[in-house]
Design a protein around this motif. Structure first.
Motif, PDB file in Angstrom:
ATOM      1  N   VAL A 134     -27.178   3.715   4.121  1.00 19.01           N
ATOM      2  CA  VAL A 134     -26.343   2.712   3.458  1.00 19.01           C
ATOM      3  C   VAL A 134     -25.144   2.375   4.337  1.00 19.01           C
ATOM      4  CG1 VAL A 134     -24.932   2.238   1.423  1.00 19.01           C
ATOM      5  CG2 VAL A 134     -27.070   3.496   1.188  1.00 19.01           C
ATOM      6  N   ALA A 135     -24.578   3.409   4.959  1.00 18.26           N
ATOM      7  CA  ALA A 135     -23.448   3.186   5.869  1.00 18.26           C
ATOM      8  C   ALA A 135     -23.862   2.314   7.052  1.00 18.26           C
ATOM      9  CB  ALA A 135     -22.906   4.527   6.363  1.00 18.26           C
ATOM     10  N   GLY A 136     -25.056   2.574   7.578  1.00 15.30           N
ATOM     11  CA  GLY A 136     -25.554   1.747   8.669  1.00 15.30           C
ATOM     12  C   GLY A 136     -25.738   0.302   8.258  1.00 15.30           C
ATOM     13  N   GLN A 160     -30.470  20.037  10.557  1.00 15.34           N
ATOM     14  CA  GLN A 160     -30.078  19.305  11.754  1.00 15.34           C
ATOM     15  C   GLN A 160     -30.426  17.838  11.535  1.00 15.34           C
ATOM     16  OE1 GLN A 160     -30.955  20.987  15.705  1.00 15.34           O
ATOM     17  NE2 GLN A 160     -31.691  22.855  14.680  1.00 15.34           N
ATOM     18  N   LEU A 161     -29.512  16.963  11.949  1.00 16.11           N
ATOM     19  CA  LEU A 161     -29.679  15.533  11.701  1.00 16.11           C
ATOM     20  C   LEU A 161     -29.781  14.758  13.003  1.00 16.11           C
ATOM     21  CD1 LEU A 161     -27.099  14.885   8.842  1.00 16.11           C
ATOM     22  CD2 LEU A 161     -29.488  15.560   8.658  1.00 16.11           C
ATOM     23  N   ASP A 162     -30.537  13.672  12.928  1.00 18.38           N
ATOM     24  CA  ASP A 162     -30.644  12.727  14.047  1.00 18.38           C
ATOM     25  C   ASP A 162     -29.705  11.555  13.741  1.00 18.38           C
ATOM     26  OD1 ASP A 162     -31.307  11.203  16.189  1.00 18.38           O
ATOM     27  OD2 ASP A 162     -33.395  10.855  15.610  1.00 18.38           O
ATOM     28  N   LYS A 163     -28.459  11.650  14.225  1.00 15.71           N
ATOM     29  CA  LYS A 163     -27.447  10.642  13.889  1.00 15.71           C
ATOM     30  C   LYS A 163     -27.689   9.306  14.585  1.00 15.71           C
ATOM     31  CE  LYS A 163     -23.944  14.152  12.973  1.00 15.71           C
ATOM     32  NZ  LYS A 163     -22.611  14.696  13.292  1.00 15.71           N
ATOM     33  N   THR A 164     -28.595   9.287  15.573  1.00  8.05           N
ATOM     34  CA  THR A 164     -28.896   8.016  16.234  1.00  8.05           C
ATOM     35  C   THR A 164     -29.587   7.038  15.292  1.00  8.05           C
ATOM     36  OG1 THR A 164     -31.008   8.898  17.053  1.00  8.05           O
ATOM     37  CG2 THR A 164     -29.074   9.143  18.488  1.00  8.05           C
ATOM     38  N   VAL A 165     -30.166   7.556  14.194  1.00  7.58           N
ATOM     39  CA  VAL A 165     -30.807   6.671  13.219  1.00  7.58           C
ATOM     40  C   VAL A 165     -29.760   5.788  12.546  1.00  7.58           C
ATOM     41  CG1 VAL A 165     -32.144   6.586  11.081  1.00  7.58           C
ATOM     42  CG2 VAL A 165     -32.702   8.277  12.840  1.00  7.58           C
ATOM     43  N   ILE A 166     -28.620   6.370  12.151  1.00  4.56           N
ATOM     44  CA  ILE A 166     -27.556   5.593  11.507  1.00  4.56           C
ATOM     45  C   ILE A 166     -27.015   4.547  12.474  1.00  4.56           C
ATOM     46  CG2 ILE A 166     -25.331   5.731  10.330  1.00  4.56           C
ATOM     47  CD1 ILE A 166     -25.930   8.625   9.677  1.00  4.56           C
ATOM     48  N   VAL A 167     -26.778   4.971  13.721  1.00  3.92           N
ATOM     49  CA  VAL A 167     -26.266   4.047  14.732  1.00  3.92           C
ATOM     50  C   VAL A 167     -27.266   2.928  14.996  1.00  3.92           C
ATOM     51  CG1 VAL A 167     -25.437   3.849  17.106  1.00  3.92           C
ATOM     52  CG2 VAL A 167     -24.881   5.875  15.768  1.00  3.92           C
ATOM     53  N   GLY A 168     -28.554   3.282  15.046  1.00  3.66           N
ATOM     54  CA  GLY A 168     -29.596   2.282  15.286  1.00  3.66           C
ATOM     55  C   GLY A 168     -29.682   1.255  14.178  1.00  3.66           C
ATOM     56  N   ILE A 169     -29.580   1.694  12.927  1.00  4.84           N
ATOM     57  CA  ILE A 169     -29.611   0.761  11.801  1.00  4.84           C
ATOM     58  C   ILE A 169     -28.401  -0.168  11.861  1.00  4.84           C
ATOM     59  CG2 ILE A 169     -29.421   0.603   9.287  1.00  4.84           C
ATOM     60  CD1 ILE A 169     -31.044   3.181   9.120  1.00  4.84           C
ATOM     61  N   ALA A 170     -27.234   0.397  12.226  1.00  2.00           N
ATOM     62  CA  ALA A 170     -26.019  -0.421  12.315  1.00  2.00           C
ATOM     63  C   ALA A 170     -26.125  -1.475  13.410  1.00  2.00           C
ATOM     64  CB  ALA A 170     -24.807   0.474  12.568  1.00  2.00           C
ATOM     65  N   THR A 171     -26.832  -1.154  14.492  1.00  2.00           N
ATOM     66  CA  THR A 171     -26.965  -2.098  15.604  1.00  2.00           C
ATOM     67  C   THR A 171     -28.175  -3.008  15.460  1.00  2.00           C
ATOM     68  OG1 THR A 171     -28.092  -0.348  16.855  1.00  2.00           O
ATOM     69  CG2 THR A 171     -25.726  -0.639  17.242  1.00  2.00           C
ATOM     70  N   GLY A 172     -28.864  -2.943  14.306  1.00  2.00           N
ATOM     71  CA  GLY A 172     -29.930  -3.888  14.021  1.00  2.00           C
ATOM     72  C   GLY A 172     -31.327  -3.466  14.425  1.00  2.00           C
ATOM     73  N   GLN A 173     -31.570  -2.183  14.684  1.00  2.00           N
ATOM     74  CA  GLN A 173     -32.911  -1.711  15.051  1.00  2.00           C
ATOM     75  C   GLN A 173     -33.683  -1.399  13.762  1.00  2.00           C
ATOM     76  OE1 GLN A 173     -32.777   1.433  18.038  1.00  2.00           O
ATOM     77  NE2 GLN A 173     -30.823   0.669  18.815  1.00  2.00           N
ATOM     78  N   GLU A 174     -34.386  -2.395  13.261  1.00  2.00           N
ATOM     79  CA  GLU A 174     -35.074  -2.268  11.983  1.00  2.00           C
ATOM     80  C   GLU A 174     -36.193  -1.239  12.010  1.00  2.00           C
ATOM     81  OE1 GLU A 174     -34.263  -3.635   9.121  1.00  2.00           O
ATOM     82  OE2 GLU A 174     -32.523  -4.587  10.053  1.00  2.00           O
ATOM     83  N   VAL A 175     -36.701  -0.928  13.199  1.00  2.00           N
ATOM     84  CA  VAL A 175     -37.796   0.047  13.299  1.00  2.00           C
ATOM     85  C   VAL A 175     -37.356   1.426  12.840  1.00  2.00           C
ATOM     86  CG1 VAL A 175     -37.298   0.732  15.688  1.00  2.00           C
ATOM     87  CG2 VAL A 175     -39.650   0.846  14.819  1.00  2.00           C
ATOM     88  N   LEU A 176     -36.037   1.689  12.866  1.00  2.00           N
ATOM     89  CA  LEU A 176     -35.523   3.004  12.477  1.00  2.00           C
ATOM     90  C   LEU A 176     -35.263   3.124  10.984  1.00  2.00           C
ATOM     91  CD1 LEU A 176     -32.935   3.591  15.367  1.00  2.00           C
ATOM     92  CD2 LEU A 176     -35.213   4.578  15.153  1.00  2.00           C
ATOM     93  N   ARG A 177     -35.446   2.022  10.241  1.00  2.00           N
ATOM     94  CA  ARG A 177     -35.093   2.043   8.821  1.00  2.00           C
ATOM     95  C   ARG A 177     -35.939   3.047   8.048  1.00  2.00           C
ATOM     96  NH1 ARG A 177     -32.053  -0.719   5.774  1.00  2.00           N
ATOM     97  NH2 ARG A 177     -31.558  -2.141   7.479  1.00  2.00           N
ATOM     98  N   ASN A 178     -37.214   3.183   8.408  1.00  2.00           N
ATOM     99  CA  ASN A 178     -38.100   4.096   7.689  1.00  2.00           C
ATOM    100  C   ASN A 178     -38.153   5.491   8.309  1.00  2.00           C
ATOM    101  OD1 ASN A 178     -38.881   2.080   5.842  1.00  2.00           O
ATOM    102  ND2 ASN A 178     -40.391   1.278   7.299  1.00  2.00           N
ATOM    103  N   LYS A 179     -37.343   5.720   9.322  1.00  2.00           N
ATOM    104  CA  LYS A 179     -37.329   7.028   9.972  1.00  2.00           C
ATOM    105  C   LYS A 179     -36.364   7.958   9.244  1.00  2.00           C
ATOM    106  CE  LYS A 179     -36.653   9.336  14.419  1.00  2.00           C
ATOM    107  NZ  LYS A 179     -36.246   9.190  15.834  1.00  2.00           N
ATOM    108  N   SER A 180     -36.769   9.216   9.103  1.00  2.00           N
ATOM    109  CA  SER A 180     -35.929  10.197   8.416  1.00  2.00           C
ATOM    110  C   SER A 180     -34.771  10.639   9.308  1.00  2.00           C
ATOM    111  CB  SER A 180     -36.762  11.414   8.013  1.00  2.00           C
ATOM    112  OG  SER A 180     -35.948  12.434   7.485  1.00  2.00           O
TER     113      SER A 180
END
Length: 564
Positions: free
Chosen positions: A40-42, A188-208
């Motif tokens: 949601v933050a992304g 352990q979290l993959d914080k690049t997913v949040i950053v990716g969603i914020a920068t418009g990488q829609e492919v990461l939306r369904n990634k945990s």
């Protein structure tokens, strides 16, 4: 005497253990919030047109930092947006200001755990909210100034262009070396997913967000033909070993599980920390520690004491790598009276400086394409906190955050529900309303917010004059008694909340006491008459007690509960 000293020495390792678990629970709490609200933050950061509005950017910074409970995460998203060209530095500065406000919610939540004892709660809540008051006041002054002049942006640009900045190594992570062996076993979290969603990488939306594969360094030795052994590091991928690596639960479910468990551990450790500190810091020991911490330097160097406290706060925050951890750790000490709010204030200001120094070191470790943007954003954060200190600390009369925090602490001690109302209002409801208004344009925000702030300032000035110099006011402003009670007192709301609490408690008690006829003892007519005669002869008075603050109502017969 010797036995008491021995027991106190034995309590110290337990105290350190509870402090360690307390810090680890804060880390897990941050991970839980990121799992529950990270995507949601992304999404919030995606609308770059909205972020160009300074007020909207400020509110986004607050909401995102409250959602992920980590200013470093929200700052890293901002750095990625700036370095990718999706956001300019001028639009990033209000978001950084908002993250500074949002990160102070953690120690305010920690203060709620001391609500059991009124005086402790009063001091702890005042010590926690002094951070909030400083951040809000700094934003009220510096955000319009930055929007008009661009002072921080221009200053940071000059500094970045003046120095030949090269990519360096990662800054020291002193506290994580101690806490990560435990926290990495839990999640352990993959914080690049949040950053990716914020920068418009829609492919990461369904990634945990839950990390499955972890990078590890292994030592590899190689013996050459000349019998020379060479040892070098190789980066490999291996499956992570935390508890949720094989889970089939959603990120939200895992986040809620971790949220509940981390809050439970946080509350337990905090209560035990306060109990142990109270037992250790008794009598002459407590007086000596309070005197050492809260006493100023001798005249004429007394004014240096606060600045030394700022340096101590900055240094301690740099060591623990988190302002939330440092301010949350001193909140129980403020509650039990070891640290006064006058001393906690410069320590908190120092923690703001310490966390920006850590951010600057982290920015210097950024890759070459993100180095300039990361360093400039971190530098703007540093300049904002330094300007805030210059506004609200050097002159004693300008230390408004202390007086505001004392007022909030007194109100919270009198009406304990006020603490929850404060959290909801300042960190969720008010930012959401301002964000909704900002969607209509900055003209709407200014036309509504400026009159509201002006009226609020007038009320504050009139209240001060009513207390100190009422003769300067006209008769109709010397008191608010001619207004309806709900306009100048919290008592009507307190009565409503008390009634609701009473209704809920009475319903629960009735459900607990309700039994079926089969469960009642069957008495004969003679036995019933024998039991009722003494009861009629010794009819006790009904004792009724009503406590407004806690909403406690109980009926008793001669001090014992009635089972009739």
């Amino acid at each position: 005497m010797g036995k008491q000293i021995f027991l106190n020495i034995c309590k110290i390792p337990l105290l350190l253990l509870f402090l360690y678990m307390f810090i680890c629970s804060l880390d897990i709490l941050s991970s839980a919030f990121q799992l529950a609200g990270g995507k949601v933050a992304g999404d919030i950061f995606k609308d770059n047109a909205v972020l160009s509005n300074p007020v909207a950017g400020l509110v986004v910074g607050i909401l995102v930092t409250v959602l992920v409970q980590s200013s470093s995460t929200s700052t890293s998203i901002v750095v990625s947006l700036v370095s990718s060209g999706l956001l300019d530095v001028g639009s990033a500065i209000p978001i950084i200001m908002g993250s500074n406000i949002g990160t102070s919610v953690t120690n305010t939540i920690v203060a709620l755990m001391q609500a059991g004892e009124r005086e402790q709660f009063k001091r702890a809540f005042a010590g926690a909210t002094v951070h909030d008051c400083f951040n809000w006041l700094s934003v009220l002054v510096l955000l319009p100034l930055e929007a008009i002049t661009g002072m921080m942006r221009l200053t940071s640009e000059v500094v970045v262009e003046s120095f030949n900045i090269v990519t360096g190594e990662n800054g020291p992570e002193l506290l994580k070396v101690i806490t990560e062996p435990l926290t990495k076993r839990i999640i352990q979290l993959d914080k690049t997913v949040i950053v990716g969603i914020a920068t418009g990488q829609e492919v990461l939306r369904n990634k945990s967000l839950i990390k499955v594969w972890c990078q590890t360094w292994i030592l590899v030795s190689n013996i050459s033909v000349c019998l020379q052994m060479k040892i070098f590091h190789v980066l490999t991928l291996s499956k992570c070993t935390h508890l949720f690596v094989e889970t089939e639960l959603s990120d939200l479910a895992v986040g809620l599980i971790l949220l509940a468990s981390s809050l439970l551990v946080l509350c337990t450790c905090l209560l035990l920390l306060v109990k142990f500190l109270n037992s250790l810091l008794q009598g002459q020991v407590a007086k000596a520690i309070q005197k050492i911490i809260n006493t100023d330097f001798p005249f004429p160097f007394g004014w240096l004491t606060g600045y030394l406290a700022i340096l101590v706060g900055a240094g301690m925050t740099f060591v623990v790598q988190s302002s939330s951890v440092f301010t949350s750790a001193i909140t129980p000490l403020i509650g039990i009276g070891v640290i006064s709010i006058e001393r906690a204030y410069p320590l908190t200001l120092g923690s703001n400086i310490g966390t920006t120094a850590t951010a600057i070191l982290a920015a210097l470790a950024s890759p070459g394409d993100k180095l300039a943007a990361a360093f400039q954003v971190a530098l703007c954060h540093f300049i904002f906190n330094v300007l805030g200190i210059l506004l609200w600390y050097p002159v004693p009369l300008s230390r408004l955050p202390i007086r505001m925090a004392r007022f909030l602490g007194e109100r919270t001690a009198k009406y304990r529900w006020f603490a929850v109302l404060y959290l909801i209002l300042c960190f969720l409801l008010l930012p959401s309303i301002v964000f909704a208004l900002s969607m209509a344009g900055w003209q709407v925000v200014v036309s509504i917010c400026v009159p509201c702030v002006a009226v609020l300032l007038c009320i504050v000035v009139v209240n001060r004059l009513q207390l100190q110099k009422p003769h300067l006011l006209p008769w109709w402003l010397q008191t608010w008694d001619h207004l309806p009670l709900w306009m100048h007192s919290l008592k009507p709301m307190d009565k409503i909340i008390t009634r609701v609490t009473l209704c809920c408690r009475e319903t629960r008690n009735n459900d607990q006491r309700r039994t079926s006829p089969e469960d009642l003892p069957q008495l004969t007519e003679c036995e019933a008459e024998k039991n009722l005669v003494p009861l009629a002869q010794n009819s006790p008075a009904l004792i009724y007690s009503f406590e407004t603050e806690t909403g406690a109502v109980f009926d008793s017969l001669n001090g014992k509960s009635s089972r009739l």
